[in-house]
Design an enzyme around this catalytic site. Structure first.
Site, short mmCIF file in Angstrom:
data_model
loop_
_atom_site.label_atom_id
_atom_site.label_comp_id
_atom_site.label_asym_id
_atom_site.label_seq_id
_atom_site.Cartn_x
_atom_site.Cartn_y
_atom_site.Cartn_z
N ARG A 84 0.82 -1.24 0.00
CA ARG A 84 0.00 0.00 0.00
C ARG A 84 0.84 1.27 0.00
NH1 ARG A 84 -2.84 -3.24 3.65
NH2 ARG A 84 -4.63 -4.19 2.64
N HIS B 176 -0.59 18.18 -26.82
CA HIS B 176 -0.74 16.74 -26.65
C HIS B 176 -2.01 16.19 -27.29
CE1 HIS B 176 2.62 17.37 -24.03
NE2 HIS B 176 2.65 16.12 -23.61
N HIS C 88 7.28 10.42 -28.68
CA HIS C 88 6.25 11.25 -28.05
C HIS C 88 6.52 12.75 -28.26
CE1 HIS C 88 3.35 12.58 -25.09
NE2 HIS C 88 4.31 13.19 -24.41
N LYS D 216 2.75 11.27 -11.46
CA LYS D 216 1.89 10.41 -12.29
C LYS D 216 2.64 9.11 -12.52
CE LYS D 216 -1.04 13.46 -15.04
NZ LYS D 216 -1.35 13.90 -16.41
N ASN E 250 -0.86 19.69 -21.08
CA ASN E 250 -1.20 18.93 -22.29
C ASN E 250 -1.17 19.78 -23.54
OD1 ASN E 250 -1.57 16.52 -20.93
ND2 ASN E 250 -3.69 17.04 -20.40
N GLU F 108 9.20 19.09 -24.80
CA GLU F 108 8.54 19.39 -23.52
C GLU F 108 9.14 20.66 -22.90
OE1 GLU F 108 5.88 17.84 -22.68
OE2 GLU F 108 5.99 15.89 -23.69
N GLU G 86 -4.72 16.79 -11.24
CA GLU G 86 -5.24 17.18 -12.56
C GLU G 86 -6.75 17.32 -12.58
OE1 GLU G 86 -3.09 15.67 -16.03
OE2 GLU G 86 -4.99 15.66 -17.10
N HIS H 77 -1.01 13.12 -29.18
CA HIS H 77 -1.45 11.76 -28.83
C HIS H 77 -2.16 11.10 -30.01
CE1 HIS H 77 -1.52 12.62 -24.22
NE2 HIS H 77 -0.37 12.10 -24.60
N ARG I 298 -3.79 21.57 -14.12
CA ARG I 298 -2.62 20.78 -14.53
C ARG I 298 -2.69 20.40 -16.00
NH1 ARG I 298 0.42 15.87 -11.22
NH2 ARG I 298 1.69 15.14 -12.97
N LYS J 148 7.10 22.89 -13.86
CA LYS J 148 6.22 21.73 -13.64
C LYS J 148 5.82 21.66 -12.16
CE LYS J 148 4.79 17.20 -14.53
NZ LYS J 148 4.87 15.98 -15.27
#
Ligand code: NAD
Ligand code: GLY
Length: 358
Positions: A121, A248, A265, A143, A245, A185, A237, A252, A241, A227
């Site tokens: 956990r 993106h 990417h 993330k 993107n 980025e 998010e 994506h 946040r 960031k």
């Protein structure tokens, strides 16, 4: 060395950026309260380059070290690799205060973070990112996760590391194409939050590409600070946040439509950022000059800026619609009003098709 703090109450942590930090890893881990057992998760590419010095540094500081090697590649960011990590942690009798170190790019970082979030956990973990993308983006912000055959990053958790340790001396071995993809980025941070960073990149691009140590350290630290600021405002998010993107949505879609094999990417995001700026202009949000500067910097960095002619806007938009950022038939875009200023805007598929520039 520069240190940036991510301020998240009891989940706060430092990001150290500098040259020659790997051999000092033991001392940094002790500073954040790690002791006893450490598992290093990495892959064969990184093992050949950096594992020995890292193992040595940790052993010298009294840690009992075990290393878990996973195969290299995005296709291994999955539940099988996670099982390999859990099996080793169980075999080595890891406890709640034992820690895991992610030594590698974003794939290793995301996997390791999720293993740490879920084993017993939650046990501590440390990010030691070795790609530019991981240094400026994926290692910061918590993330974590793995892919499912139905989609990328479908299984995951928000789980912050105890420490991010960025040694800029690992960058010379990174393949050029990977380094340049990571720059997308960095450029993104300039566009969304920091016109000074953007101008600094315009002026110092050659030095950054030549890996001038001082410049690289400054640019990575500035990116991480941006960031960190975004994550502090909206850790999970809920809304803000998602300015991260920028570029993106199209990026994506481009990656998905080309089977994740044609664009890295960052390359897809670069194309996406030029498209987002172009849509911003069409919507009357930004001016020609901002779009021109964005396109120019992306091109000068060696990144692609155009949608390839074999990819048609309707196909791209279809791919966006299955992405998690669409709702009620409209798609959420991050657009820019100027360099350093963004806004959210919902667009219908028809509007996007008509505004994408082939
Ligand atoms: P990657 O981890 O696959 O690394 C790219 C390649 O470079 C690999 O072959 C790796 O072994 C090699 N490599 C790494 N460091 C090296 C070095 N110093 N020298 C030589 N080779 C080196 O790719 P990536 O671009 O770092 O990360 C992509 C992943 O990051 C994706 O899975 C993406 O979903 C994830 N990501 C996560 C976040 C987040 O916030 N968690 C953000 C962006 C991307
Ligand atoms: N890379 C996007 C985020 O961390 O939110």
């Amino acid at each position: 060395m520069r240190t940036i703090k991510v301020n998240l109450g009891e989940r706060s942590y430092p990001i150290h950026v500098g040259a020659g930090l790997l051999p000092r890893m033991g001392e940094f881990l002790q500073q954040v309260g790690c002791r006893g057992k450490i598992a290093i998760v990495t892959n064969p590419t990184i093992t050949a380059l950096y594992l020995k010095p890292v193992e040595g540094a940790l052993s010298r500081s009294g840690f009992k070290v075990t290393s878990v090697l996973l195969p290299d590649g995005e296709e291994h960011k999955n539940l099988n690799s996670l099982s390999v990590i859990y099996d080793r942690l169980i075999a080595e009798r890891f406890e709640r205060d034992s820690a895991i170190v992610a030594l590698g790019g974003g794939v290793i970082g995301d996997l390791t973070g999720f293993a740490a979030a879920t084993f017993l956990r939650g046990i501590p973990y440390v990010q030691v990112p070795t790609t530019l993308l991981a240094q400026v983006d994926s290692s910061v912000g918590g993330k974590t996760g793995v892919n499912h055959q139905e989609g990328k990053n479908l299984i995951g958790a928000f789980y912050q590391p105890r420490l991010v340790l960025i040694d800029v001396e690992v960058l010379p071995t990174l393949p050029r194409r990977e380094f340049v993809a990571g720059m997308a980025e960095v450029i993104k941070y300039g566009i969304i939050e920091d016109p000074h960073l953007f101008a600094f990149l315009e002026q110092n691009l050659a030095g950054f590409l030549a890996l001038s140590s001082e410049l690289v350290e400054e640019i990575i630290a500035t990116s991480c600070a941006i960031k960190a600021k975004v994550v502090e405002k909206d850790e999970r998010e809920e809304n803000y946040r998602s300015i991260l993107n920028f570029g993106h949505t199209v990026g994506h879609a481009l990656e998905a439509l080309t089977g994740y094999g044609r664009f890295l990417h960052g390359e897809a995001v670069a194309v996406g950022m030029v498209q987002a700026a172009s849509i911003s202009l069409s919507q009357g949000f930004c001016d020609e000059r901002s779009l021109g500067r964005i396109r120019q910097l992306i091109t000068a960095a060696g990144l692609p800026s155009e949608i390839p002619p074999d990819i048609k806007p309707p196909g791209l938009v279809k791919s966006m619609e299955v992405d998690k950022k669409s709702s009620g038939g409209r798609i959420k875009f991050v657009l820019c009003e100027a360099i350093g200023k963004t806004r959210f805007h919902w667009l219908s598929p028809e509007e996007i098709v008509s505004q994408l520039k082939a």
